[in-house]
Design a protein around this motif. Sequence first.
Motif, PDB file in Angstrom:
ATOM      1  N   CYS A  71     -45.604 -70.568  72.676  1.00  0.00           N
ATOM      2  CA  CYS A  71     -45.992 -69.153  72.675  1.00  0.00           C
ATOM      3  C   CYS A  71     -47.506 -69.001  72.621  1.00  0.00           C
ATOM      4  CB  CYS A  71     -45.336 -68.429  71.496  1.00  0.00           C
ATOM      5  SG  CYS A  71     -43.541 -68.294  71.613  1.00  0.00           S
TER       6      CYS A  71
ATOM      7  N   THR B 236     -48.823 -69.971  76.046  1.00  0.00           N
ATOM      8  CA  THR B 236     -48.546 -68.977  77.079  1.00  0.00           C
ATOM      9  C   THR B 236     -49.512 -67.803  76.994  1.00  0.00           C
ATOM     10  OG1 THR B 236     -46.194 -69.569  77.138  1.00  0.00           O
ATOM     11  CG2 THR B 236     -46.808 -67.397  77.989  1.00  0.00           C
ATOM     12  N   LEU B 237     -49.717 -67.267  75.800  1.00  0.00           N
ATOM     13  CA  LEU B 237     -50.611 -66.120  75.639  1.00  0.00           C
ATOM     14  C   LEU B 237     -52.065 -66.513  75.884  1.00  0.00           C
ATOM     15  CD1 LEU B 237     -49.052 -64.332  72.539  1.00  0.00           C
ATOM     16  CD2 LEU B 237     -49.084 -63.521  74.892  1.00  0.00           C
TER      17      LEU B 237
ATOM     18  N   ALA C 216     -40.273 -66.535  69.713  1.00  0.00           N
ATOM     19  CA  ALA C 216     -40.795 -66.029  70.976  1.00  0.00           C
ATOM     20  C   ALA C 216     -40.856 -64.508  70.976  1.00  0.00           C
ATOM     21  CB  ALA C 216     -39.925 -66.526  72.135  1.00  0.00           C
TER      22      ALA C 216
ATOM     23  N   ILE D 164     -42.954 -62.984  73.935  1.00  0.00           N
ATOM     24  CA  ILE D 164     -42.744 -63.948  75.008  1.00  0.00           C
ATOM     25  C   ILE D 164     -41.297 -63.870  75.492  1.00  0.00           C
ATOM     26  CG2 ILE D 164     -42.823 -66.385  75.643  1.00  0.00           C
ATOM     27  CD1 ILE D 164     -45.539 -65.184  75.086  1.00  0.00           C
ATOM     28  N   LYS D 165     -41.110 -63.883  76.796  1.00  0.00           N
ATOM     29  CA  LYS D 165     -39.776 -63.831  77.377  1.00  0.00           C
ATOM     30  C   LYS D 165     -39.115 -65.211  77.300  1.00  0.00           C
ATOM     31  CE  LYS D 165     -40.761 -59.644  78.266  1.00  0.00           C
ATOM     32  NZ  LYS D 165     -40.223 -58.580  77.375  1.00  0.00           N
TER      33      LYS D 165
ATOM     34  N   GLN E 212     -40.083 -68.012  79.606  1.00  0.00           N
ATOM     35  CA  GLN E 212     -41.424 -68.581  79.440  1.00  0.00           C
ATOM     36  C   GLN E 212     -41.467 -69.705  78.420  1.00  0.00           C
ATOM     37  OE1 GLN E 212     -43.138 -64.564  78.801  1.00  0.00           O
ATOM     38  NE2 GLN E 212     -44.564 -65.088  80.424  1.00  0.00           N
ATOM     39  N   ILE E 213     -40.389 -69.867  77.647  1.00  0.00           N
ATOM     40  CA  ILE E 213     -40.308 -70.999  76.716  1.00  0.00           C
ATOM     41  C   ILE E 213     -39.241 -71.986  77.173  1.00  0.00           C
ATOM     42  CG2 ILE E 213     -41.186 -69.730  74.724  1.00  0.00           C
ATOM     43  CD1 ILE E 213     -38.286 -69.432  73.783  1.00  0.00           C
TER      44      ILE E 213
ATOM     45  N   PHE F  24     -43.382 -58.924  81.025  1.00  0.00           N
ATOM     46  CA  PHE F  24     -44.331 -59.598  80.141  1.00  0.00           C
ATOM     47  C   PHE F  24     -45.703 -58.931  80.203  1.00  0.00           C
ATOM     48  CE2 PHE F  24     -47.454 -63.232  79.872  1.00  0.00           C
ATOM     49  CZ  PHE F  24     -47.436 -63.326  78.494  1.00  0.00           C
TER      50      PHE F  24
ATOM     51  N   THR G  22     -46.153 -56.858  76.829  1.00  0.00           N
ATOM     52  CA  THR G  22     -46.905 -57.747  75.929  1.00  0.00           C
ATOM     53  C   THR G  22     -48.398 -57.751  76.210  1.00  0.00           C
ATOM     54  OG1 THR G  22     -44.962 -59.183  75.727  1.00  0.00           O
ATOM     55  CG2 THR G  22     -47.078 -60.099  75.042  1.00  0.00           C
TER      56      THR G  22
END
Length: 412
Positions: free
Chosen positions: A46, A49-50, A282, A287-288, A291-292, A310, A314
């Motif tokens: 997470c 990703t961000l 998540a 986070i979707k 995406q994990i 997303f 987000t």
Amino acid sequence: MGFFNSWKAKKTKKNTDGWYQLADFLGIDVENTPKSALSNATYYACLKTLSEAIGKMPLKVLSHPTTGGVREEYNHPLWKVLHDRPNAYMPASFFWSTMEFNRNHYGNAYAMIVGAGRDMQLYPLPSSAVELWYDNAHILRDVDDVYYIYAGNDGKRYILSSDEVLHFRNSATYDGIVGKAVKTVLSETINANIKSQKMINNLYDNGFSGKAAVYYTGDLNDDLVKTFSKGIQNFIDGKYEKNGIKNVIPLPISTKMETLANTRLSENQFLELKQYSALQVAAAFGIKPVQIGDYTKSSYASAESQQLSFLVDTLLYIIKQYEEEITYKLITSDKYYAKFNVDVILRADFRNKVETLSTAVNSFMMTPNEARAKLDLSNREGGDVLVGNGASIPITAVGAQYIPNYEEGGKN
């Protein structure tokens, strides 16, 4: 400046671990970072990703010219600072990723502002080394303000006013000033995930076998029992594999080994609970599941819609915070403002992109040269005129084909 020298001293701090040197350089306080939290795969995914989502979006300086519309200001003094290189040590992608990492992991991210205009530099500050004070009693200075007190690596404390620091905070905040770290909100869930991972590791180490009882005849003193048990454990742990012994455990005559309990993950719904905990982590980050790496309820079409979700659900809130803080503290003129290019998050395949741009050109929304720029193509002569209606008629000449003896300028 003493503060900058302190930052450089911290950067060059000796450490035998390359990761610690890199993290220290990026402003991540490795000494006070709970390594157990970062070791959780979902939590790390997470953060990654961000951080990468913010780092991959170019930050531009735009303006509203007197002629109307929006224009990219490539010659603005802050363009290179924000878009290319905030400081001499890191490119923009690494800098904004570092800000986002600290914002989520610590709840707050700080960057010190040094200089102005084209000479401006932005340096990340270790989040755990910064303390916030609202000095309405004028203890620090004579002006009511939020002050950032940084404990430097040289043992000194530096007092920075609010206009000397970029401050990005997590949305979880009680006072609107100090953000709350995601790991604090999810401490129990993250700890449960860490324990479950340790359990899996132990099962792998033990060959997925549970504890066992060994029955033997005769009397053994404590030292012999320990030696006897250690020998069996060495065979279970595979310490004799190099000698070709893998799945055999030799036992003396009149000795019997019986497993106390078999470890059945399915009976304990272990995988379901582990997946549920991962989705909880998540969800806290926005986070979707796809995406994990959770593709159980995903398809190519839904993944594309999830990417749009997303961005809307987000990233837009996070991006808006960055743009507001940067515009307010770095850009003095009301004519200019900072804005991330979110198009990189929604990049379509080449066919869809061309079709979308063609529609925009034919609808008088974009000039051909503006559309070509989106495809990284050079301008063409005559391409700065709005055209449309399929026949490529300039917007100033729409309907001219129905006017007898039409001349340019709309006169006949």
